[in-house]
Design an enzyme around this catalytic site. Structure first.
Site, short mmCIF file in Angstrom:
data_model
loop_
_atom_site.label_atom_id
_atom_site.label_comp_id
_atom_site.label_asym_id
_atom_site.label_seq_id
_atom_site.Cartn_x
_atom_site.Cartn_y
_atom_site.Cartn_z
N SER A 91 56.97 36.72 43.61
CA SER A 91 56.42 35.32 43.39
C SER A 91 56.59 33.93 44.60
O SER A 91 56.25 34.32 45.60
CB SER A 91 57.06 34.86 42.00
OG SER A 91 56.39 33.91 41.39
N LYS A 98 56.11 34.53 48.75
CA LYS A 98 55.30 33.72 49.61
C LYS A 98 55.96 33.54 51.04
O LYS A 98 55.72 33.80 51.96
CB LYS A 98 54.89 32.37 49.14
CG LYS A 98 54.30 32.19 47.86
CD LYS A 98 54.05 30.88 47.42
CE LYS A 98 54.11 30.73 45.84
NZ LYS A 98 53.06 31.17 44.91
N TRP A 141 47.46 34.22 36.76
CA TRP A 141 47.67 32.92 37.29
C TRP A 141 47.82 33.23 39.02
O TRP A 141 47.65 32.15 39.90
CB TRP A 141 49.03 32.41 36.91
CG TRP A 141 49.61 30.93 37.36
CD1 TRP A 141 50.55 31.06 37.83
CD2 TRP A 141 49.04 29.68 37.19
NE1 TRP A 141 50.95 29.43 37.99
CE2 TRP A 141 50.02 28.77 37.98
CE3 TRP A 141 47.68 29.48 36.62
CZ2 TRP A 141 49.67 27.45 37.71
CZ3 TRP A 141 47.57 27.87 36.75
CH2 TRP A 141 48.48 26.97 37.33
N HIS A 183 53.78 38.94 35.05
CA HIS A 183 54.28 38.37 36.33
C HIS A 183 55.95 38.73 36.19
O HIS A 183 56.63 38.23 35.51
CB HIS A 183 54.06 37.08 36.24
CG HIS A 183 54.64 36.00 37.49
ND1 HIS A 183 53.99 36.50 38.57
CD2 HIS A 183 55.67 35.32 37.86
CE1 HIS A 183 54.75 35.91 39.61
NE2 HIS A 183 55.61 35.06 38.92
C1 GTR Z 1 55.03 29.46 39.49
C2 GTR Z 1 54.09 29.13 40.55
C3 GTR Z 1 53.56 30.40 41.37
C4 GTR Z 1 54.80 31.24 41.51
C5 GTR Z 1 55.67 31.26 40.42
C6 GTR Z 1 57.26 31.83 40.86
O1 GTR Z 1 55.21 28.40 38.62
O2 GTR Z 1 52.86 28.30 40.04
O3 GTR Z 1 52.96 29.91 42.24
O4 GTR Z 1 55.33 31.10 42.63
O5 GTR Z 1 56.09 29.94 39.95
O6 GTR Z 1 57.79 31.75 41.84
O7 GTR Z 1 57.67 32.42 39.88
#
Ligand code: GTR
Length: 697
Positions: free
Chosen positions: A306, A310, A397, A448
């Protein structure tokens, strides 16, 4: 459509082709409509926030995002191979010299902000070390160490936790940042409780922005220590909050403040944000990892989930010492293409997390088509190293398909090295890993998260590309005498160039007599603009002790090198006083490991290298079955101590850059026999050499 665009789209398969056909007018129209839809959603979201709080707004945004492939819009991606003048790279060296730096600079200027400089990392207190037996009887060594990342007393410290297999030899390691502290990653009660500021999460035991005892093992499903250690991999982790507390006003408590970056007021458009800081932190942890004898410095794999995915991708882009890069569901601002209107968008992410990116990035909200870069470029920065991208089908997402397409579109960068990228442009069914070349991909069933089944695929891919291999058995002690200079060759040495009385035992790259000059008993590089007028020893060897005395000149940073077998370069460079020296400074095995200490002397002084080179061993198919190693002394100091290496990493190797038929013959013979020549490198600086010899082992 430019030729470059056509070429890439034909590799990207039908989906990209379909979207590209919309052409420029269609593209503007769809983007505009999509933007109006987003503004409408934003208004609804803000209304929802007023009515029921911020989490409602997030839910409302996520629920309202576009999840229809038909509404993704049309787009044309920037050419991943383009240099500053738009001309695409024509070779691996052209990519490394001209195009990769340009593409990296675009990512810096428009997405993550300027790269941050390396600093000296120091250990606070004593590292804690214990032999432990984990679930299933898996034996491991647990290490905990507190690192001051920026050297200065006021710098934030990061707690690093490692579990290493007890294999008696250096192991490859997966390094990741975690979200809730090391104690949340595993049930081991001895793990230090993090002191970092964390976003509240009561069900995970994070209260008052601090981790409590109740947070232990809260995220253990994300870090399958036993499974990885049993497969021969070490695992290392640290909490992202130690580097940059994840909140919009986190700068002042982050490493950015210690690094002298502004913490408030108007920030420059390319001022780095939290992702840049996390990525930098990963590199500083790597600085420490590569110095641990139990760790194979050439096989540290950066992984992230997540937002930390990045950061892992940006760390892999900025720091080529990471041997493999893994993104797990990194989505928007990570592996997913920006130009697709699907799931989270630049507008969503910069509004909720204004501190993650550089200020410039938010100006592309609703205008992705105007970005001079896109996320396939970020993935391409990993080339030619192995890259793995993982998605989850219900994690819409993060735009799983957009992550896949970015991996497809990054492929041309690997092709320059003669290596296949993903090897397919068909989005695979769930739970079916693909990746015929050096890019791997899977889309997992479910949502996720980062799960053991993801890790198992990462390890399968690492096994395949980094190979869990034995080093060649060590040969006795190596303590060369380096003074006084000049040194006399020992018995059994093959002198390649002595004190100037005999002609140098080298040929040109074409196998003809050399055009380097001998002046007062020293051999001087005949520099060329193409940086490929190297000389090639007539002698061939497998393992050898190598001695060379040299003097760097001020021109072109004193750049030259001792290119062993034409594959591995002991760097020659004007690195006097550079702290900390990097894997591109003198004393480094170029792109594999920095010197243990900076032992460089200034321009104009004689210096001396003694190198014990143990060549990697290959099977009949050319695959490395035992890794090679170097131990090296520079000017009386040990600069490499058994540093292990696998496939060559430099884009400048003479078999790629400036290659001739003569060299093609040498390389194929070397693949067959394991024996190759020594090259002295022309890199545009008139370096002087004397007393160059090899003693085959
Ligand atoms: C979310 C965000 C994503 C992702 C995620 C995370 O809220 O929108 O881009 O980075 O968090 O890090 O769990």
């Amino acid at each position: 459509m430019s030729t470059a665009t056509e070429r890439r789209l034909s590799g990207a398969g039908s989906l990209a082709l379909e979207v590209a056909r919309g052409g420029r007018t269609g593209l503007a129209k769809v983007t505009d409509m999509a933007w109006r839809r987003r503004v409408f959603r934003l208004v609804v979201g803000l209304w929802a926030a007023g009515a029921c709080g911020v989490s409602c707004m997030v839910d409302s945004l996520a629920a309202d995002a576009n999840y229809e492939e038909a509404a993704v819009g049309t787009y044309t991606l920037p050419d991943v191979l383009a240099g500053p003048d738009g001309r695409p790279a024509t070779s691996a060296a052209d990519w490394a010299d001209r195009c990769r730096p340009h593409q990296l600079a675009l990512l810096e200027a428009n997405v993550y902000g300027r790269r941050l400089p390396p600093t000296l990392v120091s250990v606070v207190g004593d590292p804690e070390r214990a032999d432990v037996t984990l679930a299933g009887g898996v034996r491991a060594t647990r290490l905990q160490v507190r690192l001051k990342l920026a050297g200065k007393p006021e710098a934030p410290a990061a707690d690093v936790l490692l579990y290493l297999p007890q294999s008696g030899r250096p192991v490859p390691v997966f390094l990741n940042l975690n979200f809730k502290g090391n104690q949340a990653e595993h049930s081991d009660p001895a793990i230090w409780l993090t002191r970092a500021w964390l976003p509240n999460d009561e069900k995970s035991g994070i209260v008052g922005n601090r981790a409590t005892e109740a947070s232990r093992a809260a995220n253990a499903r994300r870090w399958p220590v036993e499974a990885m250690v049993a497969r021969g991999y070490g695992v290392a982790t640290a909490c992202y909050g130690d580097i940059f507390p994840d909140k919009p006003d986190g700068r002042a408590e982050s490493v950015l403040a210690t690094l002298g970056r502004p913490v408030d007021g108007d920030l420059a458009p390319d001022e780095p944000g939290a992702i840049a800081a996390w990525a930098w932190g990963l590199s500083r942890i790597l600085d420490w990892l590569v110095r641990q004898p139990e760790i194979d410095a050439t096989r540290v794999i950066v992984v992230g989930h997540s937002r930390n995915g990045k950061a892992a991708l940006w760390a892999g882009a900025c720091d080529e010492r990471f041997a493999m890069v893994v993104s797990n569901e990194s989505g928007c601002g990570g592996a997913a293409l920006e130009r697709r209107n699907y799931g989270e968008t630049t507008a969503d992410i910069t509004r909720r997390f204004p501190h993650w990116f550089c200020p410039k990035y938010s100006t592309f909200a609703g205008r992705a088509a105007e970005m001079p870069t896109d996320q396939h470029v970020l993935l391409a920065m990993a080339a030619p190293r192995p890259l793995y991208v993982a998605s989850a089908i219900e994690d819409r997402w993060a735009d799983p398909r957009g992550e896949f397409l970015a991996a497809v579109e990054a492929g041309p960068a690997w092709k320059l090295f003669g290596i296949e990228g993903l090897g397919t442009s068909e989005w695979p069914p769930v739970d079916t890993p693909v990746g015929g070349g050096r890019i791997g991909y899977h889309v997992r069933s479910g949502g996720h998260d980062l799960l053991e089944c993801d890790w198992q695929r990462f390890a399968d891919f690492a096994d395949r590309h980094l190979g869990v291999v034995e080093p060649v058995a060590a040969t006795g002690e190596f303590r060369p005498v380096q003074q006084p200079l000049p040194a006399a060759p020992p018995p059994g040495a093959i002198v390649l160039f002595g004190a100037g009385e005999e002609p140098p035992a080298f040929t040109s790259m074409a196998g003809s007599p050399i055009d380097w000059k001998v002046e007062n008993g020293t051999l001087v590089v005949n520099t060329t603009n193409g940086h490929a007028n190297h000389i090639v020893s007539r002698a061939r060897f497998q393992d050898a002790d190598i001695h060379a005395e040299f003097m760097v000149a001020a021109e072109a940073h004193g750049n030259s090198g001792i290119y062993i077998h034409g594959h591995y370069e002991m760097q020659i460079y004007d690195s006097f006083g550079v702290e900390p020296p990097t894997e591109q400074d003198e004393g480094s095995l170029y792109r594999f490991g920095p010197p243990l200490v900076n032992a460089s002397r200034p321009v104009g002084e004689w210096q001396v290298y003694d190198i014990r080179f143990i060549a990697p061993r290959r099977d009949a198919s050319g695959r490395i079955v035992k890794v090679g190693s170097v131990t090296a002394w520079l000017n009386g100091k040990l600069v490499q101590d058994g540093l292990m290496f696998t496939e060559p990493r430099s884009p400048y190797i003479p078999y790629r850059h400036g290659v001739t038929d003569y060299l093609r013959g040498i390389e194929s013979e070397m693949r067959r026999t394991g024996r190759g020549p020594l090259f002295l490198q022309d890199h545009g600086s008139p370096t002087r050499f004397r007393n160059v010899w090899i003693r085959p082992l």
